[in-house]
Enzyme design. Structure first.
Site, PDB file in Angstrom:
ATOM      1  N   SER A 104       2.655   4.092  -7.321  1.00  0.00           N
ATOM      2  CA  SER A 104       2.872   4.811  -6.060  1.00  0.00           C
ATOM      3  C   SER A 104       2.067   6.087  -5.859  1.00  0.00           C
ATOM      4  CB  SER A 104       4.342   5.159  -5.904  1.00  0.00           C
ATOM      5  OG  SER A 104       5.019   4.040  -5.395  1.00  0.00           O
ATOM      6  N   SER A 153       4.135   4.037  -2.753  1.00  0.00           N
ATOM      7  CA  SER A 153       5.128   4.593  -1.872  1.00  0.00           C
ATOM      8  C   SER A 153       4.853   6.023  -1.426  1.00  0.00           C
ATOM      9  CB  SER A 153       6.499   4.539  -2.552  1.00  0.00           C
ATOM     10  OG  SER A 153       6.522   5.389  -3.681  1.00  0.00           O
ATOM     11  N   LYS A 156       6.519  15.264  -2.057  1.00  0.00           N
ATOM     12  CA  LYS A 156       7.097  13.977  -1.666  1.00  0.00           C
ATOM     13  C   LYS A 156       8.590  14.171  -1.420  1.00  0.00           C
ATOM     14  CE  LYS A 156       7.196   9.106  -3.232  1.00  0.00           C
ATOM     15  NZ  LYS A 156       6.771   8.166  -4.300  1.00  0.00           N
TER      16      LYS A 156
HETATM   17  N1  GLN Z   1       4.996  -0.634  -5.174  1.00  0.00           N
HETATM   18  C1  GLN Z   1       5.867  -0.601  -6.307  1.00  0.00           C
HETATM   19  C2  GLN Z   1       7.273  -0.877  -5.869  1.00  0.00           C
HETATM   20  O1  GLN Z   1       7.452  -1.191  -4.755  1.00  0.00           O
HETATM   21  C3  GLN Z   1       5.742   0.728  -6.997  1.00  0.00           C
HETATM   22  C4  GLN Z   1       6.500   1.802  -6.361  1.00  0.00           C
HETATM   23  C5  GLN Z   1       6.393   3.119  -7.059  1.00  0.00           C
HETATM   24  O2  GLN Z   1       5.517   3.329  -7.905  1.00  0.00           O
HETATM   25  N2  GLN Z   1       7.336   4.004  -6.755  1.00  0.00           N
HETATM   26  O3  GLN Z   1       8.204  -0.807  -6.605  1.00  0.00           O
END
Ligand code: GLN
Length: 487
Positions: free
Chosen positions: A179, A155, A80
């Site tokens: 995410s 994400s 990532k």
């Molecule tokens: N969707 C969540 C957010 O927008 C989680 C994101 C994540 O786990 N990095 O914060």
């Protein structure tokens, strides 16, 4: 596509050892696949071919000498793009870091390189890992390999899409509120968030430090367990990393789970579930019954507060973590600032995207004097209560199950202008981060449009081996994981 790319890491390792293919050939095949596909998919921000091939060569040298190979040596992996690797840009999919090159490796990168895992590239993500659909990348959207008009989840959307589309066999993501698990579920693969502290975050660009964890993506549970073994362990550079021996997490995969208790989270089986997701969960419950488990209903009454708690704590922490991007120390610096304040303002205004700005403002507000007790402190207190509720639940069940998400992947653009609808996508995943638990998503079926559905399994802290055991048993009792996106 080289057919071997569709196989699991375990099978690819065997093929390498039996000299059916060399590591350089396997890595090259992965790049061929990426080059022919990624314009459509958008999973990679950048490729690191030289680094990958150099690593693959070392694997082939070892094989030629008849030496023992480290775990997952020669297996193509996507990182990532919020994890540092010398020789690559680490952008966090943000304009503010568009040209940033880290002078040091993240601890996980170091561990992967030591195990001779070829890192093929840096995977696209929502800017600074903030989002659930990967539409918040400053550079390009990621498309879901099962249907290019749909989101891959976020994400870590690029990581998940690359593994689902066989551009890479493995990937790493970071999970702050879901995410890893959400995109794994939307893309029909395995994604796992370890116990908080299992994996060092040194060299991971911080979003919300009390929640962030790095974890594996793979197409089988066994591969995910092996990848976790490679990346986990104590790291003096991360004061939150746990000083515990690295386990062989795949050790219990085949343990009998007869007589064990599987808790179904009541609140996540009620409203808002798409019918196909509900059906998949009923099938999962049947599967565990057939494996001899006792099914118990678990009520988590505080779960409904988890999104509210998260969006106070995560935004508060991110407003502090992202203060370092000031045009002075890292990344983008506005060329024509009149004074220091002007430099901060212009660099940040131009460097950050709208969602990141929204989070920074929310977090700054929650932490501001006069509001701190009402928001931040309350959220911390509620977080403790959520954690305690899980501790109670695990007295009644060995693992807890739920859908990873109440719905399958939605259309690109469907929620992009409605932040609240986007935040609600994480209703099933966030509480696991609040409580620091290990959790994972495994393929559990398809909806009427052929989009994948994920089963989320949660275990008590440090019980990753138990989690992999229950996930593997479920996986092997069904054949969902054998189905690949037709792309
Ligand atoms: N969707 C969540 C957010 O927008 C989680 C994101 C994540 O786990 N990095 O914060």
């Amino acid at each position: 596509m080289n057919e071997l790319l569709k196989k699991s890491a375990t099978e690819q390792s065997k093929a390498l050892k039996n000299k059916e293919i060399s590591a350089v050939e396997l890595t090259t095949a992965a790049f061929d696949r990426i080059n022919s596909l990624d314009d459509k998919l958008g999973a990679f921000n950048s490729l690191t071919k030289e680094i990958a091939l150099e690593t693959a060569k070392k694997v082939d040298e070892k094989i030629a000498k008849g030496e023992e190979l480290p775990l997952l040596a020669g297996i193509p992996l996507a990182l990532k793009d919020n994890m540092n690797m010398i020789g690559s840009r680490t952008t966090a999919s943000s304009k503010i870091l568009e040209n940033f090159e880290s002078p040091f490796n993240a601890t996980i990168t170091e561990k992967l390189l030591n195990n001779l895992v070829p890192i093929v590239g840096k995977a696209n993500l929502d800017e600074f890992a903030m989002g659930s659909s990967n539409e918040n990348s400053a550079f390009k959207k990621v498309h879901n390999p099962w249907n290019l008009d749909k989101v891959p989840g976020g994400s870590s959307g690029g990581s998940a899409a690359s593994v689902a589309a066989c551009e890479a066999t493995l990937a790493l993501g970071s999970d702050t509120g879901g995410s890893i698990r959400l995109p794994a579920s939307f893309c029909g693969i395995v994604g796992m968030k370890p116990t908080y502290g299992r994996v060092s975050r040194y060299g991971l660009i911080a979003f919300a430090s009390s929640l962030d964890q790095i974890g594996p993506f793979a197409r089988t549970v066994e591969d995910a367990a092996n990848l976790l073994e490679v990346i986990s362990g104590y790291d003096p550079n991360d004061s939150t990393s746990l000083n515990l021996p690295v386990e062989h997490f795949a050790q219990n995969l085949n343990n009998d789970i007869k007589g064990k208790k599987v808790g179904v989270i009541k609140e996540l089986m009620e409203e808002g579930l798409e019918p196909a997701v509900k059906k998949a969960l009923e099938n999962a419950i049947e599967t565990y019954k057939n494996l001899g488990c006792e099914i118990v209903e678990i009520s988590l009454k505080k779960l409904k507060y988890s999104i509210g708690i998260y969006y106070i704590l995560a935004t508060a922490e991110c407003s502090s973590n992202l203060a370092r991007f000031d045009g002075v120390r890292y990344g983008y610096r506005h060329p024509n600032a009149q004074n220091l304040m002007d430099l901060y303002t212009k660099s940040r205004a131009e460097g950050f995207g709208p969602e990141v700005k929204r989070r920074i403002m929310l977090g700054t507000y929650a932490l501001s004097s006069g509001y701190y007790d009402a928001y931040y402190k309350k959220a911390q207190q509620m977080r403790t209560l959520v954690t305690e509720e899980f501790l109670e639940a695990f007295k009644q069940a060995d693992v807890l199950i739920s859908p990873t998400c109440p719905n399958t992947a939605f259309d690109l653009g469907a929620k992009a202008s409605d932040p609240l609808a986007m935040y609600l996508t994480d209703i099933a995943t966030i509480s696991c981060n609040l409580a620091g638990l290990p959790g994972m998503s495994v393929p559990a079926g398809f909806d009427e449009q052929g989009m994948p559905i994920g089963l989320q399994i949660l275990a008590p802290q440090l019980q990753e081996s138990r989690l992999f055991n229950f996930a593997h048993k479920f996986e092997q009792a069904n054949d969902f994981y054998t189905k690949l996106a037709n792309i």
